[in-house]
Design a protein around this motif. Structure first.
Motif, short mmCIF file in Angstrom:
data_model
loop_
_atom_site.label_atom_id
_atom_site.label_comp_id
_atom_site.label_asym_id
_atom_site.label_seq_id
_atom_site.Cartn_x
_atom_site.Cartn_y
_atom_site.Cartn_z
N PRO A 2 59.45 0.67 14.03
CA PRO A 2 59.02 1.99 14.51
C PRO A 2 58.83 2.04 16.02
N ASN A 44 61.02 7.09 19.43
CA ASN A 44 61.09 7.71 18.11
C ASN A 44 61.78 9.08 18.09
N LYS A 48 63.73 1.61 22.26
CA LYS A 48 64.03 0.76 21.10
C LYS A 48 65.23 -0.13 21.40
#
Length: 379
Positions: A26, A46, A342
């Protein structure tokens, strides 16, 4: 005599399919990043909406909370399903609600897949398109993109010839941000076995619809005499990520009834249902969010390319960026600067990061930090 059984341990009770699953990533915890960086945190991990909800949605939530939250929500989400049905010209009984659209991905796997079934999806792709099928003991084949992150028609035909039971196709794609044109979507549908269920994941569709080449999946599939479901969400362009509400529109009510049998009866809370109804009716706020996002995608893409980085053309609110360095180390350096992106870890893409965009001011900080990190050379 009864056989003597060894005492169970937690590890011995876990199904082998589950024990071998990768963990969903996440992104880093903002509080931990704040402690590491000692300052303001810019969260780009996200694909969230930095512009927030509309005043109409905020007022709807206030009314719901004022009425009290001691009662369970509507288990069928009737009002929201009807609002979606009216908005999209589909029967309400063809609509299913989920705790985010990823919840519906899970329900589909639970309702459809047997151990050993084949699932076809994309690479690089959304991790849950692989994880949920593997929970059910299914086999997953991932169709790669071309070297230019385009659609590989031959690879899709080969994969679909294997006889999948379920096909997950994201348009636009997460993590690349690239989209399939109407003709490319038609090629996938034409190559699919009639026995397969097509799951068209349009989580980022609102951002792509400004492109005349982007196909509306629902319109493309309406006339198909085969099972299909189109997934959409209020988490991205509508800004309701914290409420966790997504939906699916299916080819027939039978599929919806099967999903209702495996879902929890109160999977979408009442504030989320009411917020989604209000968001669905606020066309101006959605249009402004999409407009501002598109401007930032173009601006940041130009700046990163100007710094020598490869950036995949994006029809979403995020960018897939080749840093030329190990992505996990780039992401760690960004964390030290208070920026959460990410790192992508799928084989073949270990130098890429995915970063959603924020406000222009925060995007400028991200561009500056990323280009400085990459300019240092291989980490």
């Amino acid at each position: 005599m009864n056989p003597v059984l060894a005492p169970a341990t937690s590890a011995s009770l876990i199904r082998s399919e589950v024990a071998g699953l990768p963990l969903y990533d996440p992104g880093a915890d903002p509080d931990e990043v704040a402690a590491l960086s000692g300052g303001h945190v810019i969260k780009l991990s996200n694909n969230e909406n930095p512009y927030g909800i509309s005043p109409t949605v905020a007022e709807a939530v206030r009314r719901t909370l004022a009425g009290g939250v001691s009662r369970y929500p509507d288990p069928t989400g009737k009002r929201l399903a009807e609002a979606i049905g009216t908005n999209l010209d589909v029967p309400a009984e063809h609509v299913v609600l989920g705790n985010g659209s990823e919840n519906i991905l899970e329900l589909l796997c639970q309702a459809v897949l047997d151990p050993g079934d084949l699932v076809v999806t994309q690479a690089p792709g959304f991790a849950l398109h692989e994880i949920f099928p593997r929970v059910m003991g299914a086999r997953v084949v991932k169709v790669p993109v071309t070297a230019e992150f385009g659609f590989d028609a031959a690879a899709w035909r080969d994969a679909l010839a294997g006889g999948p039971k379920l096909v997950f196709l994201a348009n636009p794609c997460n993590p690349t941000g690239a989209m399939l044109s109407a003709g490319e979507l038609e090629q996938v549908v034409a190559a699919m076995p009639e026995s397969a269920l097509l799951v068209l994941d349009e989580a980022y569709g609102e951002f792509a619809r400004t492109d005349p080449e982007y196909p509306d999946g629902l319109e493309a599939l309406r006339g198909q005499d085969r099972p299909w479901i189109v997934l959409r969400t209020f988490s991205k362009a509508y800004g309701l990520a914290a409420f966790r509400v997504g939906y699916g529109i299916a080819s027939d009510a039978t599929l919806i009834q099967a999903l209702d049998r495996v879902r929890t009866p109160y999977n979408v809370n009442q504030p989320a249902q009411d917020a989604a109804i209000a968001a669905l009716g606020d066309h101006e706020h959605l249009a402004e969010t999409v407009r501002r996002t598109g401007l930032e995608i173009a601006r940041v893409t130009d700046r990163l390319r100007g710094a020598g980085l490869r950036v995949v053309p994006s029809s979403t609110n995020f960018l897939f960026i080749d840093t030329g360095c190990r992505s996990d180390q780039v992401a760690q350096e960004l964390l030290r600067a208070g920026i959460i992106a990410k790192a992508w870890r799928e084989p073949g893409y270990e130098t890429y990061i995915r970063a959603s965009l924020s406000t222009p001011e925060e995007n400028d900080v991200f561009v500056r930090c990323l280009t400085e990190i990459c300019a240092k050379g291989k980490l």
